[in-house]
Scaffold this motif. Structure first.
Motif, PDB file in Angstrom:
ATOM      1  N   GLY A   1       0.818  -1.389  -0.112  1.00  0.00           N
ATOM      2  CA  GLY A   1       0.079  -0.067  -0.099  1.00  0.00           C
ATOM      3  C   GLY A   1       0.783   1.301   0.108  1.00  0.00           C
ATOM      4  O   GLY A   1       0.334   2.457   0.023  1.00  0.00           O
ATOM      5  N   LEU A   2       2.121   1.262  -0.042  1.00  0.00           N
ATOM      6  CA  LEU A   2       2.996   2.256   0.069  1.00  0.00           C
ATOM      7  C   LEU A   2       2.686   3.408  -1.426  1.00  0.00           C
ATOM      8  O   LEU A   2       3.121   4.400  -1.287  1.00  0.00           O
ATOM      9  N   HIS A   3       2.361   2.843  -2.343  1.00  0.00           N
ATOM     10  CA  HIS A   3       2.193   3.572  -3.463  1.00  0.00           C
ATOM     11  C   HIS A   3       1.153   4.884  -3.507  1.00  0.00           C
ATOM     12  O   HIS A   3       1.216   5.672  -4.201  1.00  0.00           O
ATOM     13  N   PHE A   4       0.186   4.467  -2.554  1.00  0.00           N
ATOM     14  CA  PHE A   4      -0.693   5.580  -2.227  1.00  0.00           C
ATOM     15  C   PHE A   4      -0.054   6.893  -2.054  1.00  0.00           C
ATOM     16  O   PHE A   4      -0.506   8.107  -2.457  1.00  0.00           O
ATOM     17  N   GLU A   5       0.927   6.899  -1.215  1.00  0.00           N
ATOM     18  CA  GLU A   5       1.711   8.227  -0.796  1.00  0.00           C
ATOM     19  C   GLU A   5       2.427   8.953  -2.013  1.00  0.00           C
ATOM     20  O   GLU A   5       2.500  10.115  -2.192  1.00  0.00           O
ATOM     21  N   ALA A   6       2.953   7.844  -2.881  1.00  0.00           N
ATOM     22  CA  ALA A   6       3.637   8.371  -4.166  1.00  0.00           C
ATOM     23  C   ALA A   6       2.578   9.113  -4.908  1.00  0.00           C
ATOM     24  O   ALA A   6       2.837  10.375  -5.714  1.00  0.00           O
ATOM     25  N   ALA A   7       1.371   8.419  -5.227  1.00  0.00           N
ATOM     26  CA  ALA A   7       0.371   8.967  -5.856  1.00  0.00           C
ATOM     27  C   ALA A   7      -0.215  10.328  -5.338  1.00  0.00           C
ATOM     28  O   ALA A   7      -0.282  11.332  -6.191  1.00  0.00           O
ATOM     29  N   GLU A   8      -0.253  10.485  -4.114  1.00  0.00           N
ATOM     30  CA  GLU A   8      -0.651  11.650  -3.489  1.00  0.00           C
ATOM     31  C   GLU A   8       0.193  12.841  -3.676  1.00  0.00           C
ATOM     32  O   GLU A   8      -0.085  13.937  -3.948  1.00  0.00           O
ATOM     33  N   ALA A   9       1.495  12.607  -3.529  1.00  0.00           N
ATOM     34  CA  ALA A   9       2.786  13.554  -3.729  1.00  0.00           C
ATOM     35  C   ALA A   9       2.476  14.018  -5.275  1.00  0.00           C
ATOM     36  O   ALA A   9       2.635  15.361  -5.747  1.00  0.00           O
ATOM     37  N   ALA A  10       2.326  13.188  -6.021  1.00  0.00           N
ATOM     38  CA  ALA A  10       2.463  13.399  -7.547  1.00  0.00           C
ATOM     39  C   ALA A  10       1.233  14.344  -7.841  1.00  0.00           C
ATOM     40  O   ALA A  10       1.313  15.417  -8.718  1.00  0.00           O
ATOM     41  N   ARG A  11       0.017  14.140  -7.461  1.00  0.00           N
ATOM     42  CA  ARG A  11      -1.089  15.001  -7.538  1.00  0.00           C
ATOM     43  C   ARG A  11      -0.743  16.324  -6.976  1.00  0.00           C
ATOM     44  O   ARG A  11      -1.233  17.427  -7.720  1.00  0.00           O
ATOM     45  N   CYS A  12      -0.487  16.349  -5.678  1.00  0.00           N
ATOM     46  CA  CYS A  12      -0.203  17.644  -5.107  1.00  0.00           C
ATOM     47  C   CYS A  12       0.905  18.482  -5.841  1.00  0.00           C
ATOM     48  O   CYS A  12       0.583  19.731  -5.848  1.00  0.00           O
ATOM     49  N   ILE A  13       1.922  17.989  -6.317  1.00  0.00           N
ATOM     50  CA  ILE A  13       2.945  18.809  -6.929  1.00  0.00           C
ATOM     51  C   ILE A  13       2.407  19.105  -8.336  1.00  0.00           C
ATOM     52  O   ILE A  13       2.465  20.319  -8.744  1.00  0.00           O
ATOM     53  N   ARG A  14       1.571  18.305  -9.018  1.00  0.00           N
ATOM     54  CA  ARG A  14       1.088  18.767 -10.350  1.00  0.00           C
ATOM     55  C   ARG A  14      -0.068  19.980 -10.029  1.00  0.00           C
ATOM     56  O   ARG A  14      -0.021  20.975 -10.805  1.00  0.00           O
ATOM     57  N   ASP A  15      -0.598  20.215  -8.802  1.00  0.00           N
ATOM     58  CA  ASP A  15      -1.771  21.120  -8.495  1.00  0.00           C
ATOM     59  C   ASP A  15      -1.102  22.294  -7.880  1.00  0.00           C
ATOM     60  O   ASP A  15      -1.365  23.162  -7.585  1.00  0.00           O
ATOM     61  N   GLY A  16       0.260  22.541  -7.746  1.00  0.00           N
ATOM     62  CA  GLY A  16       0.887  23.416  -7.036  1.00  0.00           C
ATOM     63  C   GLY A  16       0.800  23.408  -5.497  1.00  0.00           C
ATOM     64  O   GLY A  16       1.383  24.583  -5.118  1.00  0.00           O
ATOM     65  N   LEU A  17       0.573  22.228  -4.915  1.00  0.00           N
ATOM     66  CA  LEU A  17       0.472  22.336  -3.529  1.00  0.00           C
ATOM     67  C   LEU A  17       1.733  22.270  -2.915  1.00  0.00           C
ATOM     68  O   LEU A  17       2.656  21.420  -3.468  1.00  0.00           O
ATOM     69  N   LEU A  18       2.188  22.909  -1.763  1.00  0.00           N
ATOM     70  CA  LEU A  18       3.314  22.952  -1.183  1.00  0.00           C
ATOM     71  C   LEU A  18       3.328  21.856  -0.028  1.00  0.00           C
ATOM     72  O   LEU A  18       4.184  21.127   0.678  1.00  0.00           O
ATOM     73  N   GLY A  19       2.214  21.159   0.235  1.00  0.00           N
ATOM     74  CA  GLY A  19       2.140  20.022   1.016  1.00  0.00           C
ATOM     75  C   GLY A  19       0.620  19.171   0.760  1.00  0.00           C
ATOM     76  O   GLY A  19      -0.130  19.468  -0.271  1.00  0.00           O
ATOM     77  N   THR A  20       0.272  18.223   1.614  1.00  0.00           N
ATOM     78  CA  THR A  20      -1.063  17.401   1.383  1.00  0.00           C
ATOM     79  C   THR A  20      -1.660  17.542   2.552  1.00  0.00           C
ATOM     80  O   THR A  20      -1.623  17.565   3.912  1.00  0.00           O
ATOM     81  N   PRO A  21      -3.172  17.946   2.240  1.00  0.00           N
ATOM     82  CA  PRO A  21      -4.071  17.817   3.367  1.00  0.00           C
ATOM     83  C   PRO A  21      -4.344  16.432   4.272  1.00  0.00           C
ATOM     84  O   PRO A  21      -4.870  16.550   5.177  1.00  0.00           O
ATOM     85  N   LEU A  22      -3.654  15.652   3.527  1.00  0.00           N
ATOM     86  CA  LEU A  22      -3.796  14.190   4.170  1.00  0.00           C
ATOM     87  C   LEU A  22      -2.958  14.218   5.451  1.00  0.00           C
ATOM     88  O   LEU A  22      -3.217  13.210   6.292  1.00  0.00           O
ATOM     89  N   ARG A  23      -1.953  14.674   5.193  1.00  0.00           N
ATOM     90  CA  ARG A  23      -0.745  14.620   6.334  1.00  0.00           C
ATOM     91  C   ARG A  23      -0.124  15.819   6.223  1.00  0.00           C
ATOM     92  O   ARG A  23       1.215  16.046   5.904  1.00  0.00           O
ATOM     93  N   PRO A  24      -0.626  16.934   6.825  1.00  0.00           N
ATOM     94  CA  PRO A  24       0.117  18.374   6.590  1.00  0.00           C
ATOM     95  C   PRO A  24       1.589  18.190   7.695  1.00  0.00           C
ATOM     96  O   PRO A  24       1.361  17.730   8.594  1.00  0.00           O
ATOM     97  N   LEU A  25       2.386  19.222   7.247  1.00  0.00           N
ATOM     98  CA  LEU A  25       3.686  19.168   7.969  1.00  0.00           C
ATOM     99  C   LEU A  25       3.435  19.774   9.302  1.00  0.00           C
ATOM    100  O   LEU A  25       4.151  19.342  10.307  1.00  0.00           O
ATOM    101  N   THR A  26       2.424  20.482   9.504  1.00  0.00           N
ATOM    102  CA  THR A  26       1.931  20.968  10.927  1.00  0.00           C
ATOM    103  C   THR A  26       1.526  19.752  11.778  1.00  0.00           C
ATOM    104  O   THR A  26       1.967  19.714  13.106  1.00  0.00           O
ATOM    105  N   ASP A  27       0.880  18.761  11.307  1.00  0.00           N
ATOM    106  CA  ASP A  27       0.451  17.376  11.864  1.00  0.00           C
ATOM    107  C   ASP A  27       1.927  16.770  12.359  1.00  0.00           C
ATOM    108  O   ASP A  27       1.915  16.207  13.492  1.00  0.00           O
ATOM    109  N   SER A  28       2.691  16.754  11.374  1.00  0.00           N
ATOM    110  CA  SER A  28       3.974  15.985  11.553  1.00  0.00           C
ATOM    111  C   SER A  28       4.794  16.489  12.714  1.00  0.00           C
ATOM    112  O   SER A  28       5.395  15.781  13.520  1.00  0.00           O
ATOM    113  N   VAL A  29       4.990  17.851  12.645  1.00  0.00           N
ATOM    114  CA  VAL A  29       5.752  18.696  13.681  1.00  0.00           C
ATOM    115  C   VAL A  29       4.831  18.489  15.302  1.00  0.00           C
ATOM    116  O   VAL A  29       5.709  18.290  16.208  1.00  0.00           O
ATOM    117  N   ALA A  30       3.674  18.500  15.095  1.00  0.00           N
ATOM    118  CA  ALA A  30       2.923  18.261  16.292  1.00  0.00           C
ATOM    119  C   ALA A  30       3.238  16.961  17.138  1.00  0.00           C
ATOM    120  O   ALA A  30       3.316  16.550  18.186  1.00  0.00           O
TER     121      ALA A  30
END
Length: 349
Positions: free
Chosen positions: A290-319
């Motif tokens: 199931g690791l491929h789901f994170e690769a696909a999400e990263a690719a979609r976000c980069i295409r859309d010009g996002l600097l992070g993903t709403p599924l795991r925001p960096l603010t959550d990672s730091v928290a």
């Protein structure tokens, strides 16, 4: 509601194909690459190791265009769009910094950093460069967890009161695994404890009051930790035993159970308060495929010009890292490069 919601996870094959470079040639890199090659259109154009021969052998085995003997060569490559950092934990900060400073988007294997300060540094650098960055905590990208996400948003649990989560795995003291090496920030917290702690902080929010204790492992690292967060979450992680590794999210109107291993693909079971027939979402237990789901999400976000993903925001990672910092402070766990008396994260009250 007579059924649990279906996951809204987009088809991974529909994600735009990007060129990936991979820093590291270990166990997780192999599984990430294999899963992405089987289930997405992502292209792996480069892999790097400190050992050029190892990188070349790894590249040949996985159909990767080139193997580099240095991380610097890889991040400078013109045909790399995004870098997956799959090195040992102690190198995550340096490797993420290297990739971002070279103008590459990054997906950093969990944990984002050894502590909250490192996580914040990576977050700030990515933002300043206008580049995508996310922690590769694969659990949050799984269809199973989109079902959990929808159940929480729907209010069908009522007021969420508690989270119980555990993840334990036996490691042979004589096996030489890196999780038993103090110089590589070993112990269960970063490899295993990340999962129950991230679940608790995601569902309940950042913890203000942390109470933790642990036991030492004969290998010279921490071997086991139990913690209570705000009196609402109970989490446990261990290297001594294989544990059920289940999770429960309990509310006033019902309880959500995630049979073990809760952080991997699998079922979601809702039981209404006071009894009644349960509702179950069933998902094949495909493990690390199931690791491929994170690769696909990263690719979609980069295409859309996002600097992070709403599924795991960096603010959550730091928290989550802040909670880990406090747990380590109470348990006396110091990672390489840290000062024993340096305060880390929130202070328990």
């Amino acid at each position: 509601m007579t059924t649990l919601p279906a996951p809204r996870t987009p088809d991974p094959m529909a994600a735009p194909a990007l060129n990936w470079g991979v820093l590291g040639t270990g166990w997780i890199a192999e599984r990430f690459i294999g899963s992405a090659q089987r289930h997405t259109r992502q292209r792996f154009t480069a892999v790097a190791s400190r050992d050029a021969a190892r990188a070349e052998e790894f590249a040949a085995r996985h159909g990767i265009t080139r193997g580099y003997g240095s991380y610097e060569e890889l991040v400078a490559a013109a045909d790399v769009d995004v870098v997956y950092v799959a090195t040992e934990h102690t190198a995550h900060l340096a490797c993420a910094r290297l990739a971002l400073e070279a103008g590459k988007h990054v997906l950093v294997e969990k944990p984002l950093g050894l502590n909250a300060a490192q996580g914040a540094e990576i977050t700030e650098l990515a933002a300043s460069r206008g580049l995508f960055c996310a922690e590769a905590l694969w659990t949050f990208f799984l269809p199973r967890f989109d079902v959990v996400r929808q159940v929480l948003a729907s209010g069908m649990l009522g007021e969420v009161k508690s989270v119980l989560a555990d993840l334990g795995e036996y490691f042979d003291p004589a096996g030489g695994h890196r999780i038993l090496r103090a110089d590589l920030a070993g112990g269960p917290l970063l490899d295993l404890g990340t999962y129950p702690l991230s679940l608790a902080t995601w569902v309940l929010g950042p913890a203000e009051n942390v109470q933790a204790s642990g036991q030492a492992h004969p290998a010279g690292v921490n071997g086991q930790i139990g913690a209570v967060l705000d009196g609402r979450a109970v989490v446990h992680t261990t290297l001594f035993s294989d544990t059920p590794s289940t999770a429960v999210i309990a509310g006033t109107e019902g309880t959500l159970q995630l049979p073990g291993p809760f952080h991997q693909p699998g079922d979601v079971v809702f039981s209404p308060a006071g009894g009644g027939p349960p509702l179950t979402y069933t998902e094949p237990r495909t493990g690390h495929d199931g690791l491929h789901f994170e690769a696909a999400e990263a690719a979609r976000c980069i295409r859309d010009g996002l600097l992070g993903t709403p599924l795991r925001p960096l603010t959550d990672s730091v928290a989550t890292l802040r909670v880990m910092d406090e747990i380590r402070r109470q348990c006396g766990i110091v990672f390489p490069g840290e000062q024993p008396d340096r305060p880390r994260g929130r202070t328990a009250t």
